[in-house]
Design a protein around this motif. Structure first.
Motif, short mmCIF file in Angstrom:
data_model
loop_
_atom_site.label_atom_id
_atom_site.label_comp_id
_atom_site.label_asym_id
_atom_site.label_seq_id
_atom_site.Cartn_x
_atom_site.Cartn_y
_atom_site.Cartn_z
N THR A 2 0.84 -1.18 0.00
CA THR A 2 0.00 0.00 0.00
C THR A 2 0.88 1.24 0.00
OG1 THR A 2 -1.63 -1.20 1.29
CG2 THR A 2 -1.86 1.19 1.20
N ASN A 3 0.77 2.10 -1.03
CA ASN A 3 1.60 3.30 -1.04
C ASN A 3 0.90 4.44 -0.31
OD1 ASN A 3 -0.20 4.63 -2.90
ND2 ASN A 3 0.72 3.44 -4.55
N LEU A 4 1.64 5.53 -0.11
CA LEU A 4 1.14 6.64 0.70
C LEU A 4 -0.06 7.31 0.05
CD1 LEU A 4 4.52 8.24 1.82
CD2 LEU A 4 3.06 6.64 3.05
N LYS A 5 -0.06 7.41 -1.29
CA LYS A 5 -1.18 8.06 -1.97
C LYS A 5 -2.46 7.27 -1.79
CE LYS A 5 -2.51 10.03 -6.44
NZ LYS A 5 -2.12 10.23 -7.84
N GLU A 6 -2.35 5.94 -1.85
CA GLU A 6 -3.53 5.10 -1.66
C GLU A 6 -4.08 5.25 -0.24
OE1 GLU A 6 -1.84 1.36 -2.66
OE2 GLU A 6 -2.66 1.34 -4.69
N LEU A 7 -3.18 5.31 0.76
CA LEU A 7 -3.61 5.49 2.14
C LEU A 7 -4.33 6.82 2.33
CD1 LEU A 7 -0.50 4.15 4.10
CD2 LEU A 7 -2.75 3.09 3.98
N GLU A 8 -3.79 7.89 1.70
CA GLU A 8 -4.40 9.22 1.83
C GLU A 8 -5.76 9.26 1.14
OE1 GLU A 8 -4.62 12.89 3.42
OE2 GLU A 8 -3.01 11.43 3.71
N ASN A 9 -5.86 8.64 -0.04
CA ASN A 9 -7.14 8.59 -0.76
C ASN A 9 -8.18 7.83 0.04
OD1 ASN A 9 -6.14 10.06 -2.91
ND2 ASN A 9 -5.62 8.24 -4.13
N LEU A 10 -7.73 6.73 0.67
CA LEU A 10 -8.65 5.93 1.48
C LEU A 10 -9.14 6.75 2.67
CD1 LEU A 10 -9.99 3.22 2.13
CD2 LEU A 10 -7.91 2.55 3.33
N LYS A 11 -8.24 7.49 3.29
CA LYS A 11 -8.61 8.32 4.44
C LYS A 11 -9.62 9.38 4.04
CE LYS A 11 -6.63 11.49 7.85
NZ LYS A 11 -5.39 12.14 8.33
N ASN A 12 -9.38 10.08 2.91
CA ASN A 12 -10.29 11.12 2.46
C ASN A 12 -11.65 10.55 2.08
OD1 ASN A 12 -8.34 13.06 2.85
ND2 ASN A 12 -7.57 12.94 0.74
N ILE A 357 5.75 5.25 8.54
CA ILE A 357 5.35 4.88 7.18
C ILE A 357 5.68 5.99 6.19
CG2 ILE A 357 3.36 4.40 5.69
CD1 ILE A 357 2.10 2.89 8.01
N ARG A 358 5.48 7.25 6.60
CA ARG A 358 5.73 8.37 5.70
C ARG A 358 7.21 8.66 5.50
NH1 ARG A 358 1.71 10.89 8.75
NH2 ARG A 358 3.32 12.15 9.76
N LYS A 359 8.00 8.55 6.57
CA LYS A 359 9.36 9.09 6.54
C LYS A 359 10.46 8.04 6.51
CE LYS A 359 7.78 13.08 9.23
NZ LYS A 359 7.95 13.84 10.49
N ASN A 360 10.13 6.79 6.76
CA ASN A 360 11.15 5.77 6.91
C ASN A 360 11.02 4.74 5.79
OD1 ASN A 360 12.08 3.00 8.11
ND2 ASN A 360 13.05 4.56 9.41
N LYS A 361 12.15 4.35 5.22
CA LYS A 361 12.11 3.36 4.14
C LYS A 361 11.56 2.03 4.61
CE LYS A 361 15.87 5.27 1.34
NZ LYS A 361 17.21 5.01 0.72
N PHE A 362 11.93 1.64 5.84
CA PHE A 362 11.37 0.41 6.41
C PHE A 362 9.85 0.51 6.49
CE2 PHE A 362 9.67 -1.77 10.12
CZ PHE A 362 10.10 -3.07 9.92
N GLY A 363 9.37 1.66 6.97
CA GLY A 363 7.94 1.86 7.10
C GLY A 363 7.23 1.82 5.77
N GLN A 364 7.84 2.42 4.75
CA GLN A 364 7.24 2.43 3.42
C GLN A 364 7.21 1.03 2.82
OE1 GLN A 364 9.40 5.39 1.19
NE2 GLN A 364 8.85 7.04 2.60
N ARG A 365 8.26 0.28 3.10
CA ARG A 365 8.35 -1.07 2.54
C ARG A 365 7.31 -1.99 3.18
NH1 ARG A 365 13.85 -4.83 2.35
NH2 ARG A 365 12.91 -6.61 1.23
N TYR A 366 7.10 -1.83 4.48
CA TYR A 366 6.17 -2.70 5.20
C TYR A 366 4.92 -1.94 5.65
CZ TYR A 366 10.14 -5.88 5.31
OH TYR A 366 11.19 -6.69 4.95
#
Length: 376
Positions: A2-12, A357-366
């Motif tokens: 799940t990428n950050l844009k998808e998470l933001e769209n889901l939230k909105n 999730i936003r700022k860390n590569k580990f967070g983005q990966r998982y």
């Protein structure tokens, strides 16, 4: 992933589509459950004893609102839903038992939890440490949710749907009566499957079905259902009083849920819905985007972790009360403290994990795993 844009769209999208009525009712339900674990068994304890039926009805309504335009297969829905329920619970239980072991070791005290009775039973959502049986109910509702929704769609007519649910419930009562004359304890596994799973799935499944129909019901129909179950509750109260000589308590008929307990829960849930619906229309709450609404949505969307954290704070509170009798009677203060701490801990958890999730590569990966574990 799940990428950050998808998470933001889901939230909105979630903020746009939410029905604030069910968020308020969900908060009322979870706060009532927390209150039940704190106050003594006085009149207020028994008045708020509609909490679990209300939560189940609301879960049915929320499932309908989010899924009525979708065609989930059972396997697809369970693949998405069950990990979101069970993974945070298992994570919390692991943290709870390990942290308690460390704490008892540091103070050189005997660890009170037994492997099978407490730890394993907690992980499989039986009695265990207590409090986790509610999670079992919602997992069972998730398992049958698509079946109930498909039945509702297939029958099309609400009256026919309610008739079918009533027949299913009557069958449950017959099975329950039969089971009381059979020594199921001689077959432990069968006893658990029937008493802890089947006899929770059927009655709460009927309440879930009521919740599925609730969002599209007219106010007149809601009042009729509320009045019907108030009549059933009062009739059973009179009958049981004549038989037993005392006014029975709904709590007595909660495990496994029987009609006396459920009729009170349905009546109070319909009353609560009518009251909240009236207030939302009067103050146009669904269209507002202020801090109060955002707080309501946050608490409603975070009830699982709020509930889990309250277990830890409740345990700490019991230790403090045990050593300080002056705290014993301050139930309102204890409730507020535990509730606020549970909400604040959940908020901090979500802020920290969202930041990772936003700022860390580990967070983005998982991000998907972290979201399931900490953000649902």
């Amino acid at each position: 992933m799940t990428n950050l844009k998808e998470l933001e769209n889901l939230k909105n999208s979630t903020l746009r589509d939410r029905d604030i009525r069910f968020d308020i009712l969900k908060i009322l339900g979870i706060f009532s459950i927390i209150l039940a674990h704190i106050i003594p068994r006085n009149i207020f304890f028994h008045i708020r004893n509609f909490d679990v039926p209300l939560m189940v009805i609301v879960s049915g309504s929320l499932f309908y609102c989010s899924s009525y335009k979708k065609n989930y297969s059972l396997a697809t829905y369970l693949y998405k839903r069950i990990p979101r329920l069970i993974a945070p619970v298992w994570l919390f239980l692991s943290f709870y038992f390990i942290s308690m072991y460390i704490a008892y070791s540091l103070f050189n005290k005997h660890y009170p939890y037994l492997l099978t009775k407490d730890i394993i039973n907690s992980f499989i959502l039986l009695d265990g440490i207590g409090y986790v049986w509610v999670i079992r109910v919602f997992i069972l509702m998730a398992i049958i949710s698509t079946l109930i929704l498909n039945l509702y769609r297939y029958l099309k007519d609400k009256k026919l749907f309610f008739i079918v649910l009533s027949i299913i419930y009557i069958v449950y009562e017959i099975l329950f009566a039969i089971s009381t004359n059979i020594n199921l304890d001689s077959i432990p596994l069968l006893s658990i499957l029937i008493n802890k799973y089947l006899f929770y799935t059927i009655p709460y499944g009927c309440l879930f079905g009521l919740g599925v129909a609730l969002p599209t019901m007219k106010q007149k129909s809601i009042l009729i259902i509320g009045g019907l179950f108030l009549t059933i509750f009062l009739g059973l109260t009179g009958y049981l009083y004549c038989v037993q000589g005392v006014i029975p308590l709904a709590q007595t008929f909660k495990y496994s849920p029987r009609l006396y307990y459920l009729s009170y829960g349905i009546f109070m849930s319909m009353f609560a819905f009518t009251l909240v619906d009236t207030l939302c229309k009067k103050y146009n709450l669904n269209s507002q985007k202020n801090l109060v609404n955002k707080s309501i949505i946050f608490i409603s969307a975070s009830t699982l972790w709020i509930y889990l954290w309250h277990i830890l704070f409740l345990y700490i509170e019991k230790l403090l009360v045990k050593n300080n009798s002056s705290l014993n009677s301050n139930y309102v203060g204890i409730f507020l403290i535990i509730t606020i701490l549970s909400i604040a801990t959940t908020l901090a958890q979500k802020i920290i994990v969202s930041g990772v999730i936003r700022k860390n590569k580990f967070g983005q990966r998982y991000s998907e795993i972290l979201s399931i574990l900490f953000l649902k």
